[in-house]
Design a protein around this motif. Structure first.
Motif, short mmCIF file in Angstrom:
data_model
loop_
_atom_site.label_atom_id
_atom_site.label_comp_id
_atom_site.label_asym_id
_atom_site.label_seq_id
_atom_site.Cartn_x
_atom_site.Cartn_y
_atom_site.Cartn_z
N MET A 1 -15.08 8.15 -34.82
CA MET A 1 -15.89 7.83 -33.66
C MET A 1 -17.03 8.82 -33.50
O MET A 1 -18.12 8.42 -33.11
N LEU A 2 -16.79 10.09 -33.85
CA LEU A 2 -17.86 11.08 -33.77
C LEU A 2 -18.96 10.77 -34.78
O LEU A 2 -20.14 10.93 -34.48
N CYS A 3 -18.58 10.33 -35.94
CA CYS A 3 -19.57 10.02 -36.99
C CYS A 3 -20.54 8.94 -36.53
O CYS A 3 -21.72 8.98 -36.86
N GLU A 4 -20.03 7.96 -35.78
CA GLU A 4 -20.89 6.88 -35.29
C GLU A 4 -21.95 7.39 -34.33
O GLU A 4 -22.96 6.72 -34.13
N GLN A 5 -21.76 8.56 -33.76
CA GLN A 5 -22.69 9.11 -32.78
C GLN A 5 -23.75 10.03 -33.40
O GLN A 5 -24.58 10.58 -32.70
N ILE A 6 -23.72 10.16 -34.72
CA ILE A 6 -24.66 11.05 -35.41
C ILE A 6 -25.68 10.20 -36.16
O ILE A 6 -25.34 9.50 -37.12
N ALA A 7 -26.93 10.28 -35.71
CA ALA A 7 -27.98 9.40 -36.23
C ALA A 7 -28.22 9.57 -37.73
O ALA A 7 -28.58 8.61 -38.41
N GLU A 8 -28.00 10.76 -38.25
CA GLU A 8 -28.27 11.01 -39.68
C GLU A 8 -27.21 10.40 -40.59
O GLU A 8 -27.38 10.39 -41.81
N LEU A 9 -26.13 9.90 -40.03
CA LEU A 9 -25.06 9.33 -40.82
C LEU A 9 -25.08 7.81 -40.81
O LEU A 9 -25.28 7.20 -39.77
N GLU A 10 -24.85 7.24 -41.97
CA GLU A 10 -24.58 5.81 -42.08
C GLU A 10 -23.18 5.70 -42.66
O GLU A 10 -22.93 6.16 -43.79
N ILE A 11 -22.28 5.15 -41.91
CA ILE A 11 -20.90 5.02 -42.38
C ILE A 11 -20.84 3.85 -43.35
O ILE A 11 -21.10 2.71 -42.98
N VAL A 12 -20.51 4.16 -44.58
CA VAL A 12 -20.44 3.14 -45.63
C VAL A 12 -19.06 2.52 -45.68
O VAL A 12 -18.91 1.31 -45.77
N LYS A 13 -18.04 3.36 -45.58
CA LYS A 13 -16.66 2.87 -45.69
C LYS A 13 -15.74 3.95 -45.13
O LYS A 13 -16.02 5.13 -45.24
N VAL A 14 -14.64 3.53 -44.55
CA VAL A 14 -13.63 4.44 -44.04
C VAL A 14 -12.33 4.14 -44.77
O VAL A 14 -11.95 2.98 -44.92
N PHE A 15 -11.67 5.18 -45.24
CA PHE A 15 -10.41 5.02 -45.95
C PHE A 15 -9.31 5.77 -45.22
O PHE A 15 -9.54 6.83 -44.66
N ASN A 16 -8.10 5.24 -45.28
CA ASN A 16 -6.95 5.92 -44.69
C ASN A 16 -6.07 6.53 -45.77
O ASN A 16 -4.98 6.98 -45.50
#
Length: 99
Positions: free
Chosen positions: A1-16
């Motif tokens: 959730m924090l990553c979504e709030q950082i403009a310089e980041l584009e979330i490509v994929k999340v792994f568990n």
């Protein structure tokens, strides 16, 4: 959730699972991996060593792994609890290193 709030980041994929990430590294395009140190199956240090030419930021509750993380050239090492400000600082380091 924090990553979504950082403009310089584009979330490509999340792994568990670090194993699932390793299986997909050739089919997804990414520059930075944000990972924990302690995970079931494979620790974050092992994962980072398998990610060829990828930047890595560790987020962990364990301070004792910091020297190992920097020995493998991690961008940053954040101890939990992770704040948005601290994560943003690490991302900016990664952006600079990526240039």
């Amino acid at each position: 959730m924090l990553c979504e709030q950082i403009a310089e980041l584009e979330i490509v994929k999340v792994f568990n699972s670090p194993e699932k990430l390793c299986e997909k590294t050739t089919s997804i395009d990414f520059d930075l991996c944000i990972t924990d140190i302690e995970m079931p199956g494979m620790d974050g240090l092992t994962l980072a060593s398998r990610l060829q030419n990828k930047l890595v930021v560790f987020t962990t509750a364990y301070k004792e792994h910091a020297s190992e993380a920097f020995n493998i050239d991690a961008v940053d090492y954040i101890t939990k609890p992770v704040t948005k400000e601290r994560l943003h600082k690490a991302v900016l380091k990664a952006v600079e290193r990526h240039k």
